[in-house]
Each structure stands twice: as structure tokens, then as C-alpha cells.
Design a protein around this motif. Structure first.
Motif, mmCIF file in Angstrom:
data_model
loop_
_atom_site.group_PDB
_atom_site.id
_atom_site.type_symbol
_atom_site.label_atom_id
_atom_site.label_comp_id
_atom_site.label_asym_id
_atom_site.label_seq_id
_atom_site.Cartn_x
_atom_site.Cartn_y
_atom_site.Cartn_z
ATOM 1 N N SER A 383 60.655 45.007 40.696
ATOM 2 C CA SER A 383 59.263 44.723 41.033
ATOM 3 C C SER A 383 58.372 45.599 40.173
ATOM 4 C CB SER A 383 58.998 44.967 42.528
ATOM 5 O OG SER A 383 59.495 46.231 42.934
ATOM 6 N N MET A 384 57.158 45.126 39.888
ATOM 7 C CA MET A 384 56.259 45.862 38.992
ATOM 8 C C MET A 384 54.836 45.847 39.513
ATOM 9 S SD MET A 384 55.111 45.066 35.036
ATOM 10 C CE MET A 384 56.716 45.328 34.312
ATOM 11 N N SER A 385 54.183 46.990 39.394
ATOM 12 C CA SER A 385 52.772 47.126 39.730
ATOM 13 C C SER A 385 52.058 47.820 38.582
ATOM 14 C CB SER A 385 52.603 47.945 41.018
ATOM 15 O OG SER A 385 51.240 48.202 41.278
ATOM 16 N N VAL A 386 50.838 47.359 38.265
ATOM 17 C CA VAL A 386 50.015 47.987 37.219
ATOM 18 C C VAL A 386 48.630 48.234 37.814
ATOM 19 C CG1 VAL A 386 49.072 47.802 34.895
ATOM 20 C CG2 VAL A 386 51.290 46.746 35.424
ATOM 21 N N TYR A 387 48.247 49.502 37.941
ATOM 22 C CA TYR A 387 46.984 49.835 38.579
ATOM 23 C C TYR A 387 46.272 50.960 37.833
ATOM 24 C CZ TYR A 387 49.842 53.547 40.734
ATOM 25 O OH TYR A 387 50.685 54.613 40.950
ATOM 26 N N ARG A 388 45.007 51.120 38.138
ATOM 27 C CA ARG A 388 44.152 52.094 37.455
ATOM 28 C C ARG A 388 44.282 53.463 38.109
ATOM 29 N NH1 ARG A 388 38.549 53.526 38.023
ATOM 30 N NH2 ARG A 388 37.543 54.019 36.036
ATOM 31 N N GLU A 564 33.212 54.460 44.494
ATOM 32 C CA GLU A 564 32.131 53.501 44.262
ATOM 33 C C GLU A 564 32.585 52.390 43.322
ATOM 34 O OE1 GLU A 564 29.058 56.014 42.807
ATOM 35 O OE2 GLU A 564 28.295 56.541 44.803
ATOM 36 N N THR A 565 33.314 52.769 42.271
ATOM 37 C CA THR A 565 33.806 51.776 41.315
ATOM 38 C C THR A 565 34.807 50.830 41.966
ATOM 39 O OG1 THR A 565 33.508 53.340 39.490
ATOM 40 C CG2 THR A 565 34.980 51.476 39.104
ATOM 41 N N GLN A 566 35.705 51.387 42.760
ATOM 42 C CA GLN A 566 36.712 50.555 43.420
ATOM 43 C C GLN A 566 36.077 49.660 44.476
ATOM 44 O OE1 GLN A 566 40.349 52.606 44.198
ATOM 45 N NE2 GLN A 566 41.055 51.148 45.726
ATOM 46 N N PRO A 740 32.176 38.316 36.657
ATOM 47 C CA PRO A 740 32.669 39.694 36.487
ATOM 48 C C PRO A 740 34.130 39.821 36.914
ATOM 49 C CG PRO A 740 31.274 39.540 38.429
ATOM 50 C CD PRO A 740 31.192 38.208 37.748
ATOM 51 N N ASP A 741 34.836 40.716 36.247
ATOM 52 C CA ASP A 741 36.250 40.986 36.559
ATOM 53 C C ASP A 741 36.426 42.491 36.665
ATOM 54 O OD1 ASP A 741 38.957 41.210 36.815
ATOM 55 O OD2 ASP A 741 39.472 40.165 34.955
ATOM 56 N N PHE A 742 36.364 42.995 37.882
ATOM 57 C CA PHE A 742 36.445 44.439 38.102
ATOM 58 C C PHE A 742 37.749 44.834 38.797
ATOM 59 C CE2 PHE A 742 31.510 44.668 38.289
ATOM 60 C CZ PHE A 742 31.482 44.600 36.903
ATOM 61 N N ARG A 743 38.810 44.119 38.508
ATOM 62 C CA ARG A 743 40.091 44.428 39.147
ATOM 63 C C ARG A 743 40.595 45.819 38.733
ATOM 64 N NH1 ARG A 743 43.953 41.295 36.689
ATOM 65 N NH2 ARG A 743 42.441 40.938 35.012
ATOM 66 N N ASN A 744 41.065 46.595 39.724
ATOM 67 C CA ASN A 744 41.735 47.866 39.401
ATOM 68 C C ASN A 744 43.247 47.717 39.527
ATOM 69 O OD1 ASN A 744 42.655 48.945 42.228
ATOM 70 N ND2 ASN A 744 40.522 48.317 42.528
ATOM 71 N N LEU A 745 43.705 46.649 40.194
ATOM 72 C CA LEU A 745 45.117 46.286 40.223
ATOM 73 C C LEU A 745 45.274 45.099 39.282
ATOM 74 C CD1 LEU A 745 47.995 46.556 41.478
ATOM 75 C CD2 LEU A 745 47.249 44.900 43.196
ATOM 76 N N LEU A 746 45.769 45.382 38.067
ATOM 77 C CA LEU A 746 45.838 44.330 37.062
ATOM 78 C C LEU A 746 46.974 43.364 37.314
ATOM 79 C CD1 LEU A 746 45.141 46.260 33.726
ATOM 80 C CD2 LEU A 746 43.529 45.049 35.205
ATOM 81 N N TYR A 765 46.553 40.124 31.817
ATOM 82 C CA TYR A 765 45.341 40.427 31.060
ATOM 83 C C TYR A 765 44.600 41.603 31.693
ATOM 84 C CZ TYR A 765 46.024 36.053 28.575
ATOM 85 O OH TYR A 765 46.547 35.045 27.789
ATOM 86 N N THR A 766 43.956 42.393 30.844
ATOM 87 C CA THR A 766 43.146 43.507 31.338
ATOM 88 C C THR A 766 41.864 42.962 31.957
ATOM 89 O OG1 THR A 766 42.047 43.786 29.197
ATOM 90 C CG2 THR A 766 44.066 45.043 29.575
ATOM 91 N N SER A 767 41.186 43.803 32.702
ATOM 92 C CA SER A 767 39.922 43.431 33.337
ATOM 93 C C SER A 767 38.777 44.081 32.566
ATOM 94 C CB SER A 767 39.927 43.880 34.794
ATOM 95 O OG SER A 767 39.907 45.299 34.869
#
Length: 797
Positions: A383-388, A564-566, A740-746, A765-767
Motif C-alpha cells: 500500500s502507498m500514501s503520498v502526503y505533504r 490554515e493551509t490544510q 482550485p486543487d489544494f490537496r495535501n494527500l496526493l 499528479y501534483t496539486s
């Protein structure tokens, strides 16, 4: 001289017989312990559960994604026994705030939890377990701390930690301090945040004389040695880097008992020494070692001058944690400690992004390779997760490998468990032994094992599907009712019916299959026969809780911008992609009725419509005969030999209707189809003189009122798997989109299979969110090798 020789021969013979008798008794005692232990192991299968979450810090309104791995507790291989995992999130008062039932296939499954916007700020406990695991201590459940912040609520005032909040514990090696015997004593000091405290300390007696000094080595743990005196008491004076000294009493000193000491002699062997001033009945002690309930060593030794010694080849012990227990001659466990052997089998994962830096809305390619230490490709389930990464969301501690080798076999929280597997220097070796010394815990009680009685289990393994539990009560006495057949139906166009007969405690177990999604269930008895009973449906979630405390919740000023960003990203996602994050995969289950193919199926639109159901049955359904006796309607099913006895089982949209008068009253214009089974049918403990199954156009029972004794409750089956939304930017128009695309979990995927070639590739794809991102890949092979790997890249305009 001849007489003296005879006397010597008699003495030698007697000594030989005594030694032989001693060996015989020792062998029998060891066999008794081994036999009892093996009997217990064979009857008490152990499951381990690990959960890989997408990250560890969330906001209300976000979705928590997770993958579940279930393995055999002995060999850590994926175990295809349980088909359901229970996941719940508890607050600090052990109240569930989110719950789900997740389908398992071949030892793994995946799910998601929407975080309600009503939750308060705090640390919560995510836990997961199978129905079978509920037979054992909740300390065996998987548990993980997650942090949830509600942006609409004030974070509150942070309570300042003081020294009195420290959790200070001392653990004599083997379990006890005995007067006059040198003992190694381990210690652990943890703050309210769950992390170890660095400190120095001293041991003083009742005269305030210092008898030993010590300091922590790693994660607030360490050890010291001293010889306690009989009739003396001892205290530890502990001073952390900041704050006032704290005084803590040591465990009481026993006047008699046993002390064990384990030492690595550096030549591949362990030396176990047992000292005692309380000689057992036969002067013998027994050493019994097992690795995850597999017996590895069983030996005996005679106490000479109160001391006995054992030498164990480390190659005889299995990888991971072994329990070493000392028994006296009365087969009573008197000492125990743990030993850790680093695993030799590992899953090595290579994963890296095809670039180290990307602009917004750019394609990212991740090549994943799974292999063993020799470089041989391995088929792995990953399993894979990509997050900020930011001030709020840091790198998550722990991984699947350290959990299965350490965390699953130890209680409570282990700080940075991956440290013990990734480091093997002298400090790490001492640190892992300190960890073993501070654990006095096992999966069973020796007193129960040695009774040689099969353990009694209240919860069944769900090897075919979710088991719905209920209890039947007699309305007149309010006591559990025995031998009552009950029916469990799910209203809808898919005909699902399950039956169960209550046991002596009134319990009923409905073994459902492919029961997915939320909805209503209807549970009832045959009210034409049994109308004086009440059925209660029980929660399948565990009501037992571990004793390990949650770390205290805290936020700092540095997290404000990150939160605030999240929060902005969460709101944008819910507004602009709300429909896309509410899509679910079709579970792909068999839609046919439980009785299979009917003898005949009548589509009422193929016939002239009548206004009453009685006319429909009399005119079109050749396998039935409708009669009216004593002002009640009855239906007789006709098979190839004639009439069947009694009324058939009649169902309306999957719900049994036992009053035939209600069936006759159904409006035929609301009925789409009637399926007929014209033979006697057995379904679990229930039997029926044929089956009539009505399906309405709307699946709403055609307006028929259920019997007032029927229990109708909202009940969610297995969770439908949510589709992870990840936008695609392949074309110029997609890249130029003003949404807008403000995902922090890509990216999140619970299913990466490397196959026989040991490799796979994923893309996403990146956000629009700049920052440093981390990808975490975890998983396991069919042979039980577990591993994890992480990679990073930056998104920058």
C-alpha cells in the motif's frame, strides 16, 4: 574389604537410582509443561492486525484512508481465516466516534472513515481487530494514535507538564527483588506525550544511603544492578533535565524467592542464571522458552547452593520476541523475561520518484521494486500514501515490520519502534534489551494453560462473512429463550435471508455473506408459532479497552499556518469535488436469491393484471392452492407428488411474512415478480414447505406493515470501498482549469502487487500546494516478509 566393597556398590547403585529417578521426574515435568502449552496453542490461534493509514494528523471533514494486514501470530504470514475486520476510532473517554466493518480477502482489506465535523480537537485512538481477537485481551488489538483538529473550534489552553505527570516504572529482571540476591532492575520514565524522558537518578534505602546510581539510555529507559537487603525498602530519586526531583518507590523486597539473570556471552549463546533461597520440592528448576507460542527450549537443572545455570544457543530461538520462563519443581512459574532476536528475513522495498522536484499539476511516476536480501524479486502486497509534510503533519513513526516483530507482541505504545530493527550497534542492542526488560506481559496465563482445559471462547471466527449477534428473550419472564428459530432479512430487491436457532443462553448468530452497505434489517421469529419473544441485536464492536493512555494533545504556534493551509484544502476539496469523493466501487457480489434458481419465476407484467393477490395466485400460479379455513387464508404448495404440509415460507422483498392474510392483501400492481420453490426447503435450522418470494418494483415491501414483534433497526454491513479521487492533468485544458486543487494527500492506493517480477509502477499528479511531500510504501509477502520504504520530492512553482 569385601564387606566395604559391597557397601560401596550399594551406595553407587543407590546414587545411580536417585539420579535416574531425578532425570525421570525432570523429563516428566518438562513433558507436562510442553504438553499443556502445545494443547493451549493448538486451541488458541492468534491473529495479528496491522493498519497502514494514509497519514496521522487530520482535520474534521477529511477522510482517513487505511489498509489492513492480518497475519498468523506464529509465523507472521498472511492469514485467510477472518473475513471481517472491525475498525473504530475512540476518544479519550473510550467512546467510539467512528466505526466500520471492512471485508478481508486473503488476509488484507482496505477502507475509509469520514471524520465528522462535530468532533473536538484532540488525540484519538484508531484500533482494529477481528471477531476472533475479541476472545483475548484488548491489548492484542492494533492501536494507533491519530490527531484530529477541528478548525472551527479553539485549540484550548495547553496544560503545562510537570514532573508529577511522569509515568515512572521499575521492572526487576525475572519479576521480583529478593533480599541478598543481586538483581538487574530496568526502568522506564514517560511523559504525558507518551515519549521517554532523559534523566539521572539514584537509589536510596530507608536510611537515605545511596546504593546505586543510574541514567536513561534511550527513550526514557535503562537499567542498573544492586543487591537489596532483607527487611529494607528503597526509593528512586529522579531528576530530569528540567524540573524538580521526583521520588518513586521501588517494588517490595521479598525475603524468599527466585531471581534470574540473562547475559549474552558474545559467542552466539545466552547464559541464564537462576538464584534462589526457596528450594523447590525436588531441588530442580525448569527453563521453558517459546517464540510466539512455538516451543524452542525446554530444560531442567538442579539448584546447587541455591544456583542453577542454563546455556541456550541463540540459533535455537526464533526471530523476534521469545519468552523465557523459569518453573520450580511444583510447576509454578517463578521468573520470566523476554529476549529479542533481530529477524533475518526481510522485504526490501525500493521506491523513488522519477524527479526530485515538480511544478504544480505535473505527472509523478513511482517505480516500486520488492526483493529479498539476496536481490531476488519478491511478490509483495503493498500500500502507498503520498502526503505533504509540514509543521502539523510530520513523518509517521512505526511501520509494518517493526509492528509485527515488536509492537504486536508488547503492550502499550513503543516509541520509535523502527529504531530497534534498523540499528544493530552496541547502544541499539542495549536499548532493545531494556525494552524487553520493561515488558512483563504475555498472551496467556500459565495457571490456565497448566489446567489442560480447552479454553472457552465467546466469539467465533468470521471465516465466511460478518456474523450478526442477537439475543432472544421470553417476554413473560424476561429470561433468555432457548431453541427458538429466528429469521434475519434485509429489505430490498436482492433476497437475503439468514436463520439461527437460539442456544441455552438465548444467543443467535446470523452468518451473513456478502452483506454490504448501510440500511435496515428485520429480525423476527415465526409469529404464527412463537409470538411471545423479544430479539435484541447486539453491537459487533468490542466493548473491551486497553489500559494504555492516550498522549496529551497539544498544538503550537508554528502549526497555525499549516493548519490554515490544510483547512483551506479540505474545504475546497469538499466544495469542488464533493461528489467525486462520495463514489464507491461495486462489491461485485452475486445478486441471486439465497435459494438459488427458483422452480419457476412469474413476471406479473406478462399476464393479465388482476386487482387482488388471491386472483393472481388462483389463476396463474399452478404450483399453489389457496384455501380459506376458519377465517384465515392458507397456501398449499404442490410438488410432483401432491400437496406439501403446512404453509410455505412467504417473503416480500426478502422479508418473511408469516401471516398469509397479509400476503393476500398485497396489491398485485406493486409486485414485479413471484419466484416459486415447490419443494420442501431447509435453510439452517429452519425448514419450509416450499418458498414464495415476492419482489416489488420499489423494494419497499409494497406498503405491507410488518408484525409488531419484528425488530427493525438500522444496521450497516461491510463497508463499500470508496474510490480515491485523484485528478488527472493530461491535457492543456485540464492543466489550465480554474478549479482550485489544494490537496495535501496526493495519492493513496491500498493495492500495489509486484508480481513474480517484483516490480510495479504507479502514477499520479501534483496539486497546487507547494511543499515537501513524502511517499510511504508498506507491505508483506505471502511468506511473511514485511517491509517499508519512504521517498520524498518537492513541489515548487
Amino acid at each position: 574389604m569385601k564387606q566395604m566393597a559391597n557397601i560401596l556398590r550399594s551406595m553407587i547403585s543407590g546414587l545411580a537410582l536417585a539420579i535416574l529417578f531425578s532425570f525421570t521426574v525432570s523429563a516428566q515435568t518438562l513433558n507436562d509443561i510442553r504438553g499443556s502449552f502445545n494443547n493451549y496453542r493448538q486451541n488458541a490461534l492468534q491473529e495479528k492486525v496491522y493498519v497502514h493509514t494514509d497519514k496521522g494528523a487530520y482535520l474534521t471533514g477529511e477522510i482517513l484512508w487505511f489498509k489492513v494486514y492480518v497475519v498468523d501470530g506464529i509465523n507472521n504470514k498472511p492469514l485467510d481465516l477472518s473475513k471481517v475486520i472491525y475498525a473504530d476510532v475512540l476518544d479519550e473517554n473510550q467512546n467510539p466516534v467512528m466505526q466500520a466493518k471492512i471485508a478481508l480477502h486473503n488476509g488484507s482489506g482496505s477502507g475509509s472513515l469520514y471524520i465528522p465535523v462535530s468532533l473536538s480537537n484532540g488525540n484519538y485512538r484508531l484500533r482494529a481487530y477481528t471477531n476472533w481477537m475479541k476472545n483475548f485481551s484488548p491489548g492484542f488489538y492494533f492501536e494507533k494514535k491519530i490527531t484530529i483538529v477541528n478548525p472551527l473550534r479553539s485549540p484550548g489552553t495547553l496544560a503545562k507538564q510537570n514532573n508529577a505527570d511522569y509515568d515512572i516504572q521499575f521492572f526487576p529482571e525475572g519479576g521480583s527483588l529478593v533480599g541478598g540476591m543481586n538483581s538487574k532492575v530496568a526502568f522506564r520514565v514517560v511523559g504525558k506525550d507518551g515519549k521517554g524522558i532523559a534523566f539521572n537518578g539514584a537509589i536510596i534505602d530507608q536510611k537515605n544511603d545511596t546504593v546505586a546510581r543510574f541514567q536513561s539510555l534511550k527513550f526514557g529507559m535503562g537499567h542498573f544492578s544492586f543487591t537489596p537487603a532483607v527487611n529494607s525498602t528503597y526509593k528512586a530519586v529522579i531528576r530530569a533535565e528540567k524540573g524538580n526531583p521526583v521520588i518513586k518507590e521501588l517494588p517490595a523486597v521479598n525475603s524468599q524467592g527466585y531471581v534470574m539473570q540473562l547475559a549474552d556471552n558474545g559467542s552466539g549463546q545466552l547464559q541464564v542464571t537462576v538464584n534462589s533461597n526457596a528450594v523447590s520440592s525436588d531441588g530442580q528448576v525448569y527453563l521453558f522458552a517459546h517464540t510466539r507460542t512455538l516451543v524452542k527450549v525446554a530444560r531442567s537443572a538442579v539448584l546447587y547452593s541455591g544456583s542453577a545455570s542454563f546455556t541456550i544457543d541463540k540459533g535455537m530461538l526464533g526471530d523476534g520476541i521469545s519468552h523465557i520462563t523459569i518453573f520450580n519443581g511444583d510447576k509454578q512459574p517463578v521468573c520470566e523475561r523476554l529476549y529479542f532476536k533481530r529477524p533475518t528475513q526481510k522485504l526490501l522495498i525500493e521506491a523513488a520518484a522519477d524527479q526530485q522536484q515538480y511544478a504544480g499539476r505535473k505527472k509523478v511516476g513511482i517505480n516500486v521494486l520488492a526483493k529479498d536480501q539476496a536481490g531476488k524479486p519478491l511478490n509483495a502486497n503493498l500500500s502507498m500514501s503520498v502526503y505533504r509534510l509540514d509543521a502539523y503533519q510530520a513523518v509517521e513513526p512505526g511501520d509494518i515490520e517493526s509492528y509485527f516483530w515488536l509492537g504486536a507482541d508488547l503492550p502499550g505504545n513503543i516509541e520509535s519502534p523502527e529504531y530497534y530493527l534498523k540499528n544493530d550497534g552496541p547502544e541499539a542492542t542495549e536499548a532493545v534489551d531494556n525494552l524487553m526488560l520493561t515488558q512483563g506481559w504475555r498472551r496467556f496465563q500459565w495457571s490456565e494453560v497448566l489446567k489442560n482445559k480447552p479454553p472457552a471462547f465467546s466469539f467465533l471466527p468470521e471465516y465466511d462473512g460478518h456474523i450478526v449477534n442477537g439475543k432472544v428473550f421470553n417476554l413473560a419472564t424476561n429470561m433468555p429463550a432457548n431453541e427458538i428459530v429466528t429469521y434475519f432479512g434485509i429489505p430490498g430487491k436482492r433476497v437475503q435471508l439468514f436463520t439461527s436457532k437460539s442456544d441455552s443462553l438465548g444467543r443467535v448468530f446470523f452468518n451473513t455473506k456478502d452483506f454490504y452497505g448501510p440500511g435496515e434489517i428485520v429480525v423476527q421469529t415465526n409469529t404464527e408459532r412463537d409470538s411471545t419473544y423479544r430479539i435484541d441485536i447486539l453491537s459487533p464492536f468490542s466493548e473491551q479497552y486497553s489500559k494504555s493512555p492516550l498522549p496529551s494533545f497539544s498544538l503550537n504556534a508554528d502549526m497555525k499556518k499549516s493548519l490554515e493551509t490544510q483547512s483551506l484544502g479540505m474545504q475546497v476539496q469538499n466544495i469542488y469535488a464533493g461528489n467525486k469523493i462520495k463514489q464507491f466501487y461495486d462489491p461485485g457480489i452475486d445478486s441471486s436469491a439465497f435459494f438459488g434458481r427458483p422452480y419457476k419465476s412469474y413476471k406479473l407484467d406478462d399476464y393479465t393484471r388482476f386487482t387482488t393477490m388471491e386472483e393472481v395466485l388462483r389463476e396463474y400460479i399452478r404450483e399453489l392452492y389457496v384455501v380459506r379455513q376458519q377465517k384465515r387464508y392458507h397456501i398449499k404448495v404442490i410438488d410432483e407428488k401432491g400437496f406439501l404440509e403446512g404453509d410455505p415460507l412467504v417473503m416480500l422483498d426478502g422479508i418473511p411474512v408469516f401471516n398469509i392474510d397479509k400476503v393476500i392483501a398485497v396489491d398485485p400492481l406493486k409486485v414485479k415478480r413471484l419466484d416459486v420453490i415447490r419443494n420442501r426447503y431447509f435453510w439452517g435450522p429452519a425448514d419450509a414447505e416450499g418458498i414464495l418470494s415476492y419482489t416489488t418494483y420499489k423494494g419497499d415491501l409494497g406498503g405491507v406493515e410488518l408484525d409488531p414483534h419484528a425488530v427493525v433497526v438500522d444496521y450497516e454491513g461491510l463497508q463499500l470501498q470508496r474510490v480515491f479521487y485523484s485528478p488527472v492533468y493530461e491535457t492543456a485544458n485540464q492543466v489550465a482549469s480554474r478549479l482550485p486543487d489544494f490537496r495535501n494527500l496526493l495519492y493513496w492506493t491500498p493495492n500495489i502487487n509486484t508480481g513474480a517480477q517484483g516490480k510495479n509502477q504507479v502514477t499520479f499528479y501534483t496539486s497546487d500546494q507547494e511543499g515537501m511531500y513524502i511517499g510511504v510504501v508498506q507491505g508483506i509477502t505471502p511468506n511473511g516478509e514485511a517491509g517499508s520504504q519512504s521517498f520524498t520530492f518537492e513541489v515548487k512553482k
